[in-house]
Design a protein around this motif. Sequence first.
Motif, short mmCIF file in Angstrom:
data_model
loop_
_atom_site.label_atom_id
_atom_site.label_comp_id
_atom_site.label_asym_id
_atom_site.label_seq_id
_atom_site.Cartn_x
_atom_site.Cartn_y
_atom_site.Cartn_z
N GLU A 184 0.81 -1.23 0.00
CA GLU A 184 0.00 0.00 0.00
C GLU A 184 0.85 1.28 0.00
O GLU A 184 0.40 2.30 -0.48
CB GLU A 184 -0.95 0.02 1.21
N PHE A 185 2.03 1.20 0.58
CA PHE A 185 2.83 2.42 0.70
C PHE A 185 4.03 2.42 -0.26
O PHE A 185 4.97 3.20 -0.11
CB PHE A 185 3.27 2.63 2.17
N LYS A 186 3.96 1.53 -1.24
CA LYS A 186 5.03 1.44 -2.25
C LYS A 186 5.20 2.80 -2.94
O LYS A 186 4.22 3.44 -3.32
CB LYS A 186 4.66 0.37 -3.27
N GLY A 187 6.43 3.23 -3.08
CA GLY A 187 6.68 4.51 -3.74
C GLY A 187 6.66 5.69 -2.77
O GLY A 187 7.27 6.71 -3.02
N LEU A 188 5.94 5.52 -1.65
CA LEU A 188 5.89 6.61 -0.66
C LEU A 188 6.94 6.39 0.42
O LEU A 188 7.44 7.33 1.03
CB LEU A 188 4.51 6.65 0.00
N VAL A 189 7.23 5.11 0.69
CA VAL A 189 8.20 4.76 1.74
C VAL A 189 9.28 3.88 1.12
O VAL A 189 8.98 2.94 0.38
CB VAL A 189 7.50 3.97 2.88
N HIS A 190 10.54 4.18 1.43
CA HIS A 190 11.64 3.35 0.90
C HIS A 190 12.49 2.75 2.02
O HIS A 190 13.28 1.85 1.77
CB HIS A 190 12.54 4.18 -0.02
#
Length: 490
Positions: A184-190
């Motif tokens: 769900e948070f792919k691209g927002l959290v690394h």
Amino acid sequence: MSFPKGFLWGGAVAANQWEGGWQEGGRGPALTDVTTGGTVDTPRLITYIDKDGKHGTLTRGQKLPEGAHYAVLDEYHYPNHDAVDGYHHYKEDIALFGEMGFKQFRMSISWSRLYPKGIENEPNKEGIEFYRDMFREMHKHGIEPLVTIWHFDTPLYLEEELGDWKNRELIDHFVRFANTCFKEFKGLVHNWLTFNEINNTIQFLDMGGANLPDQAYQDAYQHLHHQFVASAKAVQIGHAIDPTNKIGCMICGITWYPGTCDPKDILANRHAWEKNIFYCGDVQCRGEYGTYAKRLWKEHNVKLDIKDEDYEDLKRGTVDMYTFSYYMSQLVTTHEVKEKVGGNFSAGAKNEYLKYSDWGWATDADGLQYYLEMIYDRYHKPLMVVENGLGAYDTVEADGSIHDPFRIEYYRLHIEAMNRAIENGVDVIGYTTWGCIDVVSAGTGEMRKRYGFIYVDMDDEGKGSMARSRKDSFFWYKKVIASNGEDLSD
Ligand code: BG6
């Protein structure tokens, strides 16, 4: 003094200590929601109703009586229910972090906000939206999130009905939760951390010289094994979903010293490092238990249930970076202890060369340098100090200002120590101070034990406006970040 280009300066909080909103947005309860406030001398209590309807309390580690249920009782105050209301103040708080120039903000996801009981097949959409919005807000301010997946808040249902991490079933529930976060948070959290201070489970056992039965050790080591497997599976999933993800372990970093030069103390000190620090770091960084693990299990007749596939998972799920909290050092000795230090989360022999905080924690910046050099040499992985700070009383002056030179001094010493380690070749990539905004203390449940650059108007009884204000240290840290650690002057 110089820090590497792109060094990740910032601050850290945890959902249960900052967020509040315990019954909002579809969130379910966690153990912290049935935990009262305490003080430096009186423990926090966990409240329940027994099978006859009588009210009762436990302290950490004690078992719920047969037939009893955890419960919120009218006669107690539960500081984590509202915490400092990050749930409603996150935009304001993130803007203040942005004003200080944060490069990253470490926070955690409340498991029961995404999975209220922990067992659902589908996550709570409102919870996901809440965190998405928070991450977008951080990016608006140029702040990269550093997300702890588990920070002391297993859903209460899993604690009560499944017996917590002793039960292997928790692995699957956690993996489902972690998978949802990565997806769900792919691209927002690394940048991710799997379990906060995973080694506390061992450290707490011996605290205060408790003489616990072997069963307590059996449970603790089994609990940890399940968390290791859960963490390793999460690392594999996180990498598969987004190969750019960097995933770390998180260890409660205490620097241990021998109390005397008696060889017996030197050996005891080595064993303290193995038990308290290396046991978890070795599994998570090297993918296998250290040679000394057998000795540790034997000391308490522990027979671990390890499945064949666990060995594979541990190997495949090693972490990309080693992150840790650092607050203090501790002495270990086989000799009689003349002067003891008390206080929550620190006990044992007093080190005459160090100063202690009002909560009994030793200030020891050299210990941070020692820890960084020792750990880098062992694992050769990038390191991040993801918690460091001084819990102290603050006074609000008549004009609303808050002067906290003691906090500035604490940070200055620790940043200098970190810099010495970097100059000696240690790859330190980031630093997030603990409780960059005042939060509820995890150990004591107090508000008066403050760590923040930002003051929150809230007291131990839950009274206050929740208004935020800048302490002197706010302006100081802003300058530190702007100069990439070069300007540590007042
Ligand atoms: C660490 C935890 O143990 O130390 C935090 O990861 C905690 O959650 C911090 O708040 C400081 O401890 P305390 O007891 O002063 O809040």
